[in-house]
Enzyme design. Structure first.
Site, PDB file in Angstrom:
ATOM      1  N   ILE A 154      21.261   9.743   6.785  1.00  0.00           N
ATOM      2  CA  ILE A 154      19.743   9.239   6.817  1.00  0.00           C
ATOM      3  C   ILE A 154      18.952   9.985   7.401  1.00  0.00           C
ATOM      4  CG2 ILE A 154      18.739   7.233   7.797  1.00  0.00           C
ATOM      5  CD1 ILE A 154      21.334   5.607   7.428  1.00  0.00           C
ATOM      6  N   ASP A 173      20.379  16.555  17.408  1.00  0.00           N
ATOM      7  CA  ASP A 173      21.664  15.861  17.243  1.00  0.00           C
ATOM      8  C   ASP A 173      22.548  17.113  17.824  1.00  0.00           C
ATOM      9  OD1 ASP A 173      23.892  14.870  15.977  1.00  0.00           O
ATOM     10  OD2 ASP A 173      22.778  14.228  14.142  1.00  0.00           O
ATOM     11  N   CYS A 201      20.819   7.915  14.967  1.00  0.00           N
ATOM     12  CA  CYS A 201      22.004   8.371  15.557  1.00  0.00           C
ATOM     13  C   CYS A 201      22.807   7.327  15.593  1.00  0.00           C
ATOM     14  CB  CYS A 201      21.661   9.025  17.048  1.00  0.00           C
ATOM     15  SG  CYS A 201      20.959   8.032  18.083  1.00  0.00           S
ATOM     16  N   PRO A 202      24.093   7.301  15.839  1.00  0.00           N
ATOM     17  CA  PRO A 202      25.040   6.211  15.954  1.00  0.00           C
ATOM     18  C   PRO A 202      24.874   5.597  17.422  1.00  0.00           C
ATOM     19  CG  PRO A 202      26.058   8.155  16.039  1.00  0.00           C
ATOM     20  CD  PRO A 202      24.856   8.431  15.734  1.00  0.00           C
ATOM     21  N   THR A 228      15.528   2.338  13.102  1.00  0.00           N
ATOM     22  CA  THR A 228      16.196   1.544  12.074  1.00  0.00           C
ATOM     23  C   THR A 228      17.741   1.920  11.952  1.00  0.00           C
ATOM     24  OG1 THR A 228      15.822   3.615  10.609  1.00  0.00           O
ATOM     25  CG2 THR A 228      14.286   1.716  10.342  1.00  0.00           C
ATOM     26  N   SER A 229      18.163   2.236  13.195  1.00  0.00           N
ATOM     27  CA  SER A 229      19.863   2.546  13.414  1.00  0.00           C
ATOM     28  C   SER A 229      20.496   1.522  14.073  1.00  0.00           C
ATOM     29  CB  SER A 229      19.711   3.823  14.353  1.00  0.00           C
ATOM     30  OG  SER A 229      21.009   4.336  14.242  1.00  0.00           O
ATOM     31  N   ARG A 230      20.491   1.314  15.136  1.00  0.00           N
ATOM     32  CA  ARG A 230      21.312   0.363  16.141  1.00  0.00           C
ATOM     33  C   ARG A 230      20.308  -0.068  17.209  1.00  0.00           C
ATOM     34  NH1 ARG A 230      23.424   0.064  12.329  1.00  0.00           N
ATOM     35  NH2 ARG A 230      25.695   0.324  11.545  1.00  0.00           N
ATOM     36  N   ASP A 254      13.929  -2.410  13.193  1.00  0.00           N
ATOM     37  CA  ASP A 254      14.637  -3.098  11.945  1.00  0.00           C
ATOM     38  C   ASP A 254      15.855  -3.526  12.478  1.00  0.00           C
ATOM     39  OD1 ASP A 254      14.919  -3.835   9.320  1.00  0.00           O
ATOM     40  OD2 ASP A 254      16.759  -2.544   9.321  1.00  0.00           O
ATOM     41  N   GLU A 259      20.361  -8.783  18.317  1.00  0.00           N
ATOM     42  CA  GLU A 259      20.142  -9.579  16.914  1.00  0.00           C
ATOM     43  C   GLU A 259      21.351 -10.392  16.270  1.00  0.00           C
ATOM     44  OE1 GLU A 259      21.483  -6.564  13.503  1.00  0.00           O
ATOM     45  OE2 GLU A 259      20.149  -5.518  14.891  1.00  0.00           O
ATOM     46  N   HIS A 291      16.781  -6.334  10.106  1.00  0.00           N
ATOM     47  CA  HIS A 291      17.788  -5.438   9.574  1.00  0.00           C
ATOM     48  C   HIS A 291      17.826  -5.312   7.999  1.00  0.00           C
ATOM     49  CE1 HIS A 291      21.771  -3.828  11.411  1.00  0.00           C
ATOM     50  NE2 HIS A 291      21.512  -3.302  10.113  1.00  0.00           N
TER      51      HIS A 291
END
Length: 326
Positions: A154, A173, A201-202, A228-230, A254, A259, A291
């Site tokens: 992504i 990263d 990133c995760p 827009t990840s976590r 997002d 959430e 989301h």
């Protein structure tokens, strides 16, 4: 093979009915998987879960008692799964490793452009016959510095679009992507030099609350922050303080740390008790979507195909590269 599908919406049913093998018998439940709803999986061989389903140790132990041997995640993230417990119980867990990274990347850019050019406000004004431009001033994306934290599929897709806008790109990263060689820098430099920062990133113990009071203090005044990840990558209370101090000039989310009790449901006739979330909604420079970055026809097709393939591999006694508990 019988599969209980939790957090199921109509679009999930449509996707599986179109792409799933006839040997897979899906039963759909609108409710999220939890310690209370887990009993719905009784009589099934496997379950299919989504991002906000509870796959903690207590739930996994109940699933194991019921004979569930396979969990098929219809998402890439797996921070909601206690993988150690799943492995101990002999429950196989497989995910969708990547589904249309362009879907999330394009939504990321849509949030940047909407916040910058205030398209959401302009839309509402014009509908009220207000064509004044006051308060709608934006800036050129061209020439701005965009920092991407996370350069997997992504992040890479986002970088390609960003380059097309003529932006300067900075990346961070722990595992550098060869396609972005020459763009990597330290996290501190990325914070200090970026006009726009986007998270890809995760969520891990190391990245939880990556955006916090200390990291925000290093950023430019008026920075644009997009996630827009976590949700838990961001310390929401610290972000609210930075919005109040004008350190953050634009915020696009997002995802949100809490959430699970809000997103994917119609709460328009209910009271939302989350005071932190409601505070976010009061800021005129905050854009929140529920989301939906993944939500394209192409992505849903890939999710149903990958998930079905993972279930068929389990049914055939095979293993593939999508499993997390090998």
């Amino acid at each position: 093979m019988k599969i209980a599908v939790f957090s199921a919406k109509k679009y999930d049913q449509d996707g599986f009915s179109q792409w799933a093998d006839a040997s897979l018998k899906f039963t759909y439940f609108d409710s999220r998987l939890s310690q209370e709803s887990v009993k719905l999986a009784q009589g099934c061989h496997a379950i299919c879960a989504f991002v906000n389903d509870d796959l903690s140790a207590p739930v996994l132990k109940q699933l194991s008692v019921m004979g569930i041997e396979m969990i098929a995640l219809r998402c890439a993230g797996f921070n909601n799964v206690d993988l150690d417990t799943a492995k101990e119980l002999g429950i196989r867990v497989a995910r969708v490793p990547a589904y249309s990274p362009e879907a999330v990347a394009e939504h990321t850019l849509a949030m940047m452009l909407t916040l910058n050019r205030k398209l959401h406000k302009a839309f509402n004004r014009v509908r009220d016959d207000n064509f004044a431009l006051d308060g709608l001033l934006g800036f050129n994306m061209h020439g701005k510095t965009v920092g991407l934290i996370g350069t997997g599929r992504i992040g890479l897709a986002t970088a390609r679009i960003i380059k097309g806008f003529g932006c300067k790109l900075l990346c961070y990263d722990v595992q550098e992507n060869a396609e972005l060689a020459g763009h990597y820098t330290s996290l501190a430099q990325l914070y200090q030099q970026s006009d726009i920062i986007s998270l890809h990133c995760p969520l891990t113990p190391d990245t939880q609350h990556l955006i916090n009071q200390d990291s925000l203090a290093q950023m430019k005044d008026g920075v644009m922050l997009i996630n827009t990840s976590r949700g838990a990558l961001i310390d929401t209370k610290a972000v609210i303080n930075s919005l109040k101090s004008r350190k953050i000039g634009y915020l696009g989310l997002d995802v949100y740390e809490q959430e699970a009790d809000i997103f994917f449901e119609d709460l328009s006739e209910q009271m939302i008790d989350d005071e932190v979330f409601k505070r976010l909604l009061t800021f005129p420079n905050v854009l929140i979507t529920g989301h939906q970055a993944f939500f394209t026809k192409e992505a849903l097709q890939q999710i149903s195909q990958f998930t079905s393939d993972n279930l068929l591999a389990f049914a055939s006694g095979l293993r593939n590269g999508n499993e997390l508990t090998n």
